[in-house]
Design a protein around this motif. Structure first.
Motif, PDB file in Angstrom:
ATOM      1  N   LEU A   1       0.830  -1.207   0.000  1.00  0.00           N
ATOM      2  CA  LEU A   1       0.000   0.000   0.000  1.00  0.00           C
ATOM      3  C   LEU A   1       0.867   1.261   0.000  1.00  0.00           C
ATOM      4  O   LEU A   1       0.567   2.231  -0.714  1.00  0.00           O
ATOM      5  N   THR A   2       1.925   1.243   0.797  1.00  0.00           N
ATOM      6  CA  THR A   2       2.814   2.410   0.859  1.00  0.00           C
ATOM      7  C   THR A   2       3.519   2.624  -0.472  1.00  0.00           C
ATOM      8  O   THR A   2       3.653   3.758  -0.955  1.00  0.00           O
ATOM      9  N   PHE A   3       3.958   1.514  -1.090  1.00  0.00           N
ATOM     10  CA  PHE A   3       4.615   1.628  -2.385  1.00  0.00           C
ATOM     11  C   PHE A   3       3.635   2.128  -3.448  1.00  0.00           C
ATOM     12  O   PHE A   3       3.989   2.960  -4.295  1.00  0.00           O
ATOM     13  N   ALA A   4       2.392   1.647  -3.411  1.00  0.00           N
ATOM     14  CA  ALA A   4       1.388   2.104  -4.369  1.00  0.00           C
ATOM     15  C   ALA A   4       1.117   3.590  -4.205  1.00  0.00           C
ATOM     16  O   ALA A   4       0.985   4.331  -5.198  1.00  0.00           O
ATOM     17  N   ALA A   5       1.044   4.041  -2.953  1.00  0.00           N
ATOM     18  CA  ALA A   5       0.823   5.468  -2.699  1.00  0.00           C
ATOM     19  C   ALA A   5       2.007   6.301  -3.192  1.00  0.00           C
ATOM     20  O   ALA A   5       1.831   7.381  -3.766  1.00  0.00           O
ATOM     21  N   PHE A   6       3.222   5.788  -2.977  1.00  0.00           N
ATOM     22  CA  PHE A   6       4.417   6.475  -3.479  1.00  0.00           C
ATOM     23  C   PHE A   6       4.417   6.544  -4.999  1.00  0.00           C
ATOM     24  O   PHE A   6       4.706   7.577  -5.597  1.00  0.00           O
ATOM     25  N   ALA A   7       4.074   5.416  -5.658  1.00  0.00           N
ATOM     26  CA  ALA A   7       4.051   5.378  -7.120  1.00  0.00           C
ATOM     27  C   ALA A   7       3.016   6.344  -7.680  1.00  0.00           C
ATOM     28  O   ALA A   7       3.267   7.029  -8.668  1.00  0.00           O
ATOM     29  N   ALA A   8       1.849   6.410  -7.043  1.00  0.00           N
ATOM     30  CA  ALA A   8       0.800   7.323  -7.491  1.00  0.00           C
ATOM     31  C   ALA A   8       1.262   8.766  -7.371  1.00  0.00           C
ATOM     32  O   ALA A   8       1.019   9.592  -8.264  1.00  0.00           O
ATOM     33  N   LEU A   9       1.944   9.075  -6.269  1.00  0.00           N
ATOM     34  CA  LEU A   9       2.460  10.431  -6.075  1.00  0.00           C
ATOM     35  C   LEU A   9       3.535  10.762  -7.104  1.00  0.00           C
ATOM     36  O   LEU A   9       3.596  11.858  -7.654  1.00  0.00           O
ATOM     37  N   ALA A  10       4.391   9.770  -7.403  1.00  0.00           N
ATOM     38  CA  ALA A  10       5.468   9.996  -8.363  1.00  0.00           C
ATOM     39  C   ALA A  10       4.917  10.264  -9.759  1.00  0.00           C
ATOM     40  O   ALA A  10       5.494  11.043 -10.522  1.00  0.00           O
ATOM     41  N   VAL A  11       3.779   9.645 -10.083  1.00  0.00           N
ATOM     42  CA  VAL A  11       3.162   9.854 -11.397  1.00  0.00           C
ATOM     43  C   VAL A  11       2.503  11.227 -11.489  1.00  0.00           C
ATOM     44  O   VAL A  11       2.652  11.945 -12.479  1.00  0.00           O
ATOM     45  N   THR A  12       1.789  11.593 -10.422  1.00  0.00           N
ATOM     46  CA  THR A  12       1.048  12.850 -10.442  1.00  0.00           C
ATOM     47  C   THR A  12       1.908  14.062 -10.133  1.00  0.00           C
ATOM     48  O   THR A  12       1.633  15.167 -10.572  1.00  0.00           O
TER      49      THR A  12
END
Length: 320
Positions: free
Chosen positions: A304-315
């Motif tokens: 979940l933390t990695f997914a949140a990080f990836a989403a932030l990195a994209v946006t």
């Protein structure tokens, strides 16, 4: 001077200089998950987590070395913060997992590196301690107990009885540091903390892990009994922190990504691994079953933390 100038011109170096010490939590999390997954026999997943931890460790080592060479004022300022001690803790956790692979020379080299970093960073951090601090204050205990875990692991691997004695000294010192850190911890962080407040429990969990390793050493006299009960006491307190902090999270849910959330995943994985490791030496078999459940919770938290990080990195590229 030419080398320094060339380093300053390297593409992406500005990004490296911006990495805060708290990024070390991103190494600690997969590192301890790798140890736990190995203990339950999930070797493929364990090696995958180890690969992630190793790659991140190399990246952060490069980044902080560049900062030391190219931006010493910022390096010194970062070294005064408790999060700087993740460099010691991450190196020790990585070394412990590498030792489990049978690579004792590489693990011993990482122990030497962590031990070399520990005095200077610990002294710098403790010189700048104050009251009402965030959960990162407990990293002084985590770093010290990380040395105890790795030294005890190497001692059990047959690299020398002196390592067991060094691990015992680090274990006792780590417990002392925990008590000192607790007096400086702002208890309001339990409800409002950004993620590193979980280290309050994670520090006791790694203490229990160190205790379980030391309990497996063939000591004589009353020491084995003392270590047995110290391990169980540290683990019981770590589990109590787990319940308290989880209840606080559910009361005040904060799903957005924050760099210090990696310092939440690490204590989750450390508590699970401490249960798994302590089950055998202490003779409390049900701890292993609890450890398995908690480990999969920690794996889920990492995803979940990695997914949140990836989403932030994209946006928001480059955002933290």
């Amino acid at each position: 001077m030419r080398v320094v100038e060339r380093l300053r011109r390297l593409p992406g170096l500005a990004w490296c200089r911006e990495l805060p010490p708290a990024a070390g939590g991103a190494v600690l999390a997969p590192g301890i998950l790798s140890v736990g997954l190995h203990l339950i026999g999930r070797e493929a997943l364990s090696l995958a987590a180890l690969a992630v931890a190793g790659a991140l460790w190399l990246l952060l080592a490069f980044a902080f070395t560049c900062r030391l060479v190219c931006d010493r004022p910022r390096f010194r300022a970062a070294a005064y913060t408790p999060a700087a001690l993740t460099a010691v803790a991450a190196t020790a956790v990585l070394g412990s997992r590498i030792s489990m692979l049978g690579r004792q020379t590489a693990a011993a080299a990482l122990l030497a590196l962590a031990a070399a970093l520990w005095p200077g960073l610990t002294f710098a951090v403790m010189r700048h301690w104050k009251r009402q601090m965030a959960g990162a204050v407990f990293l002084v205990c985590v770093a010290t107990q990380g040395l105890a875990v790795l030294a005890a692991t190497l001692a059990l691997a047959g690299l020398g009885d002196w390592l067991a004695r060094a691990a015992l000294a680090a274990f006792c010192l780590g417990l002392f540091f925990y008590g000192d850190a607790f007096t400086r911890f702002d208890l309001r962080e339990v409800v409002r903390g950004a993620g590193d407040h979980w280290v309050a429990g994670g520090a006791l969990a790694i203490s229990a892990l160190a205790g379980s390793k030391l309990t497996a050493v063939p000591w004589t006299g009353p020491l084995p009994t003392a270590l047995h009960w110290a391990t169980l006491a540290a683990l019981a307190l770590a589990l109590a922190w787990y319940v308290l902090l989880l209840a606080a999270e559910l009361r005040s849910w904060r799903p957005h990504y924050e760099l210090r959330r990696w310092a939440t995943v690490f204590p989750l994985g450390m508590t699970a691994t401490a249960c798994l490791s302590a089950a055998g030496p202490t003779g409390v078999g049900w701890l292993f079953r609890w450890g398995e459940v908690l480990l999969w919770i920690a794996v889920g938290a990492w995803l979940l933390t990695f997914a949140a990080f990836a989403a932030l990195a994209v946006t928001r590229p480059g955002g933290r």
